[in-house]
Each structure stands twice: as structure tokens, then as C-alpha cells.
Design a protein around this motif. Structure first.
Motif, mmCIF file in Angstrom:
data_model
loop_
_atom_site.group_PDB
_atom_site.id
_atom_site.type_symbol
_atom_site.label_atom_id
_atom_site.label_comp_id
_atom_site.label_asym_id
_atom_site.label_seq_id
_atom_site.Cartn_x
_atom_site.Cartn_y
_atom_site.Cartn_z
ATOM 1 N N MET A 1 -2.762 -5.258 4.279
ATOM 2 C CA MET A 1 -2.874 -5.706 5.644
ATOM 3 C C MET A 1 -2.495 -4.600 6.626
ATOM 4 O O MET A 1 -3.011 -4.556 7.727
ATOM 5 C CB MET A 1 -2.003 -6.948 5.823
ATOM 6 N N SER A 2 -1.569 -3.726 6.213
ATOM 7 C CA SER A 2 -1.159 -2.662 7.128
ATOM 8 C C SER A 2 -2.286 -1.657 7.344
ATOM 9 O O SER A 2 -2.336 -0.999 8.371
ATOM 10 C CB SER A 2 0.091 -1.957 6.608
ATOM 11 N N ALA A 5 -4.311 -3.074 10.179
ATOM 12 C CA ALA A 5 -3.559 -2.918 11.432
ATOM 13 C C ALA A 5 -3.572 -1.474 11.886
ATOM 14 O O ALA A 5 -3.717 -1.182 13.078
ATOM 15 C CB ALA A 5 -2.130 -3.418 11.255
ATOM 16 N N SER A 6 -3.433 -0.565 10.930
ATOM 17 C CA SER A 6 -3.467 0.866 11.259
ATOM 18 C C SER A 6 -4.840 1.251 11.808
ATOM 19 O O SER A 6 -4.944 2.008 12.786
ATOM 20 C CB SER A 6 -3.145 1.683 10.007
ATOM 21 N N MET A 8 -7.034 -0.736 13.276
ATOM 22 C CA MET A 8 -7.223 -1.354 14.590
ATOM 23 C C MET A 8 -6.430 -0.622 15.670
ATOM 24 O O MET A 8 -6.905 -0.451 16.791
ATOM 25 C CB MET A 8 -6.826 -2.832 14.550
ATOM 26 N N ALA A 9 -5.232 -0.173 15.341
ATOM 27 C CA ALA A 9 -4.425 0.585 16.304
ATOM 28 C C ALA A 9 -5.087 1.915 16.627
ATOM 29 O O ALA A 9 -5.121 2.341 17.791
ATOM 30 C CB ALA A 9 -3.021 0.801 15.754
#
Length: 115
Positions: A1-2, A5-6, A8-9
Motif C-alpha cells: 500500500m505504501s 501512496a508513494s 500518488m504523492a
């Protein structure tokens, strides 16, 4: 999941860099154009250049394109940009500075004696 998120950031940061680059380039285009009727075709051409690459999804390609765009912007940036006179750096900025504390300004000129 990270990983998601990474990703998307990173994409959000890239979108902000592109948005900032576009706004700076658009404002600088106005510095080069003397009249608005000369500015509009240049602004349209700039928008077309940005829109032509909005389908790119590869993060490394986008980073390279942003770096190339920023380098090109810095190369062609106007040497003497227009500054609004009352803005910082303008010809009227702090021409009439605020009075020091303790000095009272009276705005009822001519009515001082009519109590």
C-alpha cells in the motif's frame, strides 16, 4: 500500500510543479507581449505545448520533461519583467510609507475650528 501512496504523492508533486511552471511561463509571456492582442496567440501556443504532453504517465519521463521545461523557461525568461507599480519592486512601492507611531493624521481639513 505504501507503494501506491508513494506513487500518488510523487504524481501530486509533479502536477504542482507543472502547474507552477505553466503559470510562471504564462505570466512571463505577458512580459514579452506589448499588447493583449499579441499575448493571446502566444498564450494559446503555450497551452498547446503543455496539453500535447498531458497523456504522459511515466514518472521519470515527466520529471525529465519538467526539468527541460524549467531550463527552457529560465533561458527565455524576460530580463526586465513588468512589475505592478505598487507591488514590491515597483516604482511606487513604499513611496508613501506609513507614518511612525505617535504621529496622528487628521483627515478633517478645514473643519478643525468648527467645534
Amino acid at each position: 500500500m505504501s507503494g501506491v501512496a508513494s506513487y500518488m504523492a510523487k504524481r501530486a508533486a509533479q502536477k504542482e510543479r507543472v502547474r507552477t511552471l505553466y503559470r510562471r511561463a504564462l505570466k512571463d509571456t505577458l512580459n514579452w507581449a506589448v499588447h493583449r492582442h499579441l499575448f493571446y496567440p502566444d498564450a494559446d501556443a503555450l497551452r498547446e505545448r503543455f496539453d500535447a504532453n498531458k497523456h504522459v504517465d511515466d514518472i521519470d519521463t515527466i520529471d525529465r520533461m519538467i526539468a527541460d521545461g524549467e531550463a527552457q523557461y529560465n533561458k527565455w525568461r524576460h530580463p526586465d519583467p513588468y512589475i505592478v507599480p505598487w507591488a514590491p519592486g515597483g516604482s511606487k512601492f513604499t513611496r508613501n510609507p506609513t507614518p511612525p507611531s505617535g504621529i496622528e493624521i487628521v483627515f478633517d481639513y478645514g473643519r478643525e475650528d468648527q467645534n
